[in-house]
Design a protein around this motif. Sequence first.
Motif, PDB file in Angstrom:
ATOM      1  N   GLU A 121       0.834  -1.215   0.000  1.00  7.21           N
ATOM      2  CA  GLU A 121       0.000   0.000   0.000  1.00  7.21           C
ATOM      3  C   GLU A 121       0.858   1.251   0.000  1.00  7.21           C
ATOM      4  N   ARG A 122       1.948   1.228   0.754  1.00  8.39           N
ATOM      5  CA  ARG A 122       2.868   2.383   0.767  1.00  8.39           C
ATOM      6  C   ARG A 122       3.459   2.606  -0.618  1.00  8.39           C
ATOM      7  N   GLU A 123       3.868   1.525  -1.254  1.00  8.99           N
ATOM      8  CA  GLU A 123       4.443   1.637  -2.594  1.00  8.99           C
ATOM      9  C   GLU A 123       3.400   2.148  -3.584  1.00  8.99           C
ATOM     10  N   MET A 124       2.180   1.647  -3.485  1.00  3.37           N
ATOM     11  CA  MET A 124       1.114   2.086  -4.386  1.00  3.37           C
ATOM     12  C   MET A 124       0.805   3.567  -4.167  1.00  3.37           C
ATOM     13  N   LEU A 125       0.721   3.982  -2.913  1.00  3.77           N
ATOM     14  CA  LEU A 125       0.473   5.391  -2.607  1.00  3.77           C
ATOM     15  C   LEU A 125       1.561   6.265  -3.216  1.00  3.77           C
ATOM     16  N   SER A 126       2.797   5.864  -3.032  1.00  6.20           N
ATOM     17  CA  SER A 126       3.925   6.619  -3.576  1.00  6.20           C
ATOM     18  C   SER A 126       3.851   6.690  -5.101  1.00  6.20           C
ATOM     19  N   GLU A 127       3.552   5.574  -5.741  1.00 10.86           N
ATOM     20  CA  GLU A 127       3.452   5.544  -7.198  1.00 10.86           C
ATOM     21  C   GLU A 127       2.317   6.431  -7.704  1.00 10.86           C
ATOM     22  N   LEU A 128       1.179   6.402  -7.015  1.00  8.26           N
ATOM     23  CA  LEU A 128       0.036   7.210  -7.444  1.00  8.26           C
ATOM     24  C   LEU A 128       0.306   8.704  -7.274  1.00  8.26           C
ATOM     25  N   VAL A 129       0.885   9.078  -6.147  1.00  6.89           N
ATOM     26  CA  VAL A 129       1.196  10.498  -5.926  1.00  6.89           C
ATOM     27  C   VAL A 129       2.253  10.950  -6.926  1.00  6.89           C
ATOM     28  N   GLU A 130       3.229  10.093  -7.203  1.00  5.25           N
ATOM     29  CA  GLU A 130       4.250  10.425  -8.202  1.00  5.25           C
ATOM     30  C   GLU A 130       3.616  10.612  -9.578  1.00  5.25           C
ATOM     31  N   ARG A 131       2.625   9.810  -9.922  1.00  3.15           N
ATOM     32  CA  ARG A 131       1.938   9.948 -11.213  1.00  3.15           C
ATOM     33  C   ARG A 131       1.186  11.274 -11.275  1.00  3.15           C
ATOM     34  N   VAL A 132       0.519  11.642 -10.192  1.00  4.98           N
ATOM     35  CA  VAL A 132      -0.180  12.934 -10.140  1.00  4.98           C
ATOM     36  C   VAL A 132       0.832  14.062 -10.352  1.00  4.98           C
ATOM     37  N   ARG A 133       1.961  13.978  -9.641  1.00  7.66           N
ATOM     38  CA  ARG A 133       2.990  15.011  -9.772  1.00  7.66           C
ATOM     39  C   ARG A 133       3.520  15.075 -11.200  1.00  7.66           C
ATOM     40  N   ALA A 134       3.774  13.927 -11.801  1.00  8.32           N
ATOM     41  CA  ALA A 134       4.280  13.902 -13.176  1.00  8.32           C
ATOM     42  C   ALA A 134       3.263  14.500 -14.148  1.00  8.32           C
ATOM     43  N   ASN A 135       1.986  14.171 -13.954  1.00  7.81           N
ATOM     44  CA  ASN A 135       0.945  14.730 -14.818  1.00  7.81           C
ATOM     45  C   ASN A 135       0.911  16.244 -14.716  1.00  7.81           C
ATOM     46  N   LEU A 136       0.956  16.759 -13.504  1.00 13.48           N
ATOM     47  CA  LEU A 136       0.920  18.207 -13.314  1.00 13.48           C
ATOM     48  C   LEU A 136       2.194  18.867 -13.819  1.00 13.48           C
ATOM     49  N   SER A 137       3.313  18.195 -13.657  1.00  5.97           N
ATOM     50  CA  SER A 137       4.586  18.729 -14.135  1.00  5.97           C
ATOM     51  C   SER A 137       4.579  18.834 -15.654  1.00  5.97           C
ATOM     52  N   ARG A 138       4.077  17.802 -16.336  1.00  7.88           N
ATOM     53  CA  ARG A 138       3.996  17.847 -17.801  1.00  7.88           C
ATOM     54  C   ARG A 138       3.087  18.984 -18.247  1.00  7.88           C
ATOM     55  N   ARG A 139       1.980  19.139 -17.559  1.00  4.57           N
ATOM     56  CA  ARG A 139       1.036  20.199 -17.905  1.00  4.57           C
ATOM     57  C   ARG A 139       1.675  21.572 -17.714  1.00  4.57           C
ATOM     58  N   GLU A 140       2.423  21.721 -16.629  1.00  6.16           N
ATOM     59  CA  GLU A 140       3.107  22.981 -16.356  1.00  6.16           C
ATOM     60  C   GLU A 140       4.136  23.277 -17.440  1.00  6.16           C
ATOM     61  N   CYS A 141       4.900  22.259 -17.832  1.00  5.69           N
ATOM     62  CA  CYS A 141       5.893  22.436 -18.898  1.00  5.69           C
ATOM     63  C   CYS A 141       5.208  22.792 -20.217  1.00  5.69           C
ATOM     64  N   GLN A 142       4.075  22.180 -20.488  1.00  7.41           N
ATOM     65  CA  GLN A 142       3.344  22.444 -21.720  1.00  7.41           C
ATOM     66  C   GLN A 142       2.867  23.890 -21.734  1.00  7.41           C
ATOM     67  N   LYS A 143       2.358  24.401 -20.611  1.00  5.12           N
ATOM     68  CA  LYS A 143       1.904  25.787 -20.536  1.00  5.12           C
ATOM     69  C   LYS A 143       3.052  26.750 -20.780  1.00  5.12           C
ATOM     70  N   GLU A 144       4.226  26.423 -20.208  1.00  2.00           N
ATOM     71  CA  GLU A 144       5.398  27.279 -20.402  1.00  2.00           C
ATOM     72  C   GLU A 144       5.764  27.346 -21.885  1.00  2.00           C
ATOM     73  N   LYS A 145       5.700  26.222 -22.585  1.00  2.00           N
ATOM     74  CA  LYS A 145       6.039  26.190 -24.008  1.00  2.00           C
ATOM     75  C   LYS A 145       5.033  27.010 -24.816  1.00  2.00           C
ATOM     76  N   GLU A 146       3.767  26.972 -24.407  1.00  2.00           N
ATOM     77  CA  GLU A 146       2.729  27.708 -25.131  1.00  2.00           C
ATOM     78  C   GLU A 146       2.895  29.216 -24.978  1.00  2.00           C
ATOM     79  N   THR A 147       3.470  29.673 -23.870  1.00  2.00           N
ATOM     80  CA  THR A 147       3.612  31.112 -23.655  1.00  2.00           C
ATOM     81  C   THR A 147       4.865  31.665 -24.317  1.00  2.00           C
ATOM     82  N   ILE A 148       5.741  30.783 -24.787  1.00  2.00           N
ATOM     83  CA  ILE A 148       6.997  31.238 -25.432  1.00  2.00           C
ATOM     84  C   ILE A 148       6.738  31.632 -26.865  1.00  2.00           C
TER      85      ILE A 148
END
Length: 148
Positions: A121-148
Amino acid sequence: MSDTIGFLLNDTARMFRRDFNARTRDSGITALQSRVLTYLARYPGIRQGPLAELIEVEPITLSRMIDRLEEGGLVERRADPTDRRAWQLYLTTQAEPLLDHLRQTARAVVAEATEGMSEAEREMLSELVERVRANLSRRECQKEKETI
């Protein structure tokens, strides 16, 4: 009413910081300062600007924090050989035992927070939170590229 995942993650992070800060109060190091020291251990020689972006604080806020950590003998600034206006940041040898203590404290907070969970369960929690972070990070990077 059910709380949103964003609220739960934010509130949980706040509680982690509060618990961590309570446990490290005697050391004089806050959760944010601990993050700075951790990033300096990962990226020795990083400049203040990129470090401020990583921890999401204003450069002047980070500069003051580095001043305090430098006065405490934990961090040193060295002139950047490629840019005489810039400073590279490094941990001192005095910071190593403190960083070990901060890591142990963080592990204790996590152990308490995940009490009653199986290792899977600890490993699954860590993996899920990491996936959320990665999704938001990609979205943030995409927004930065769109404003350039």
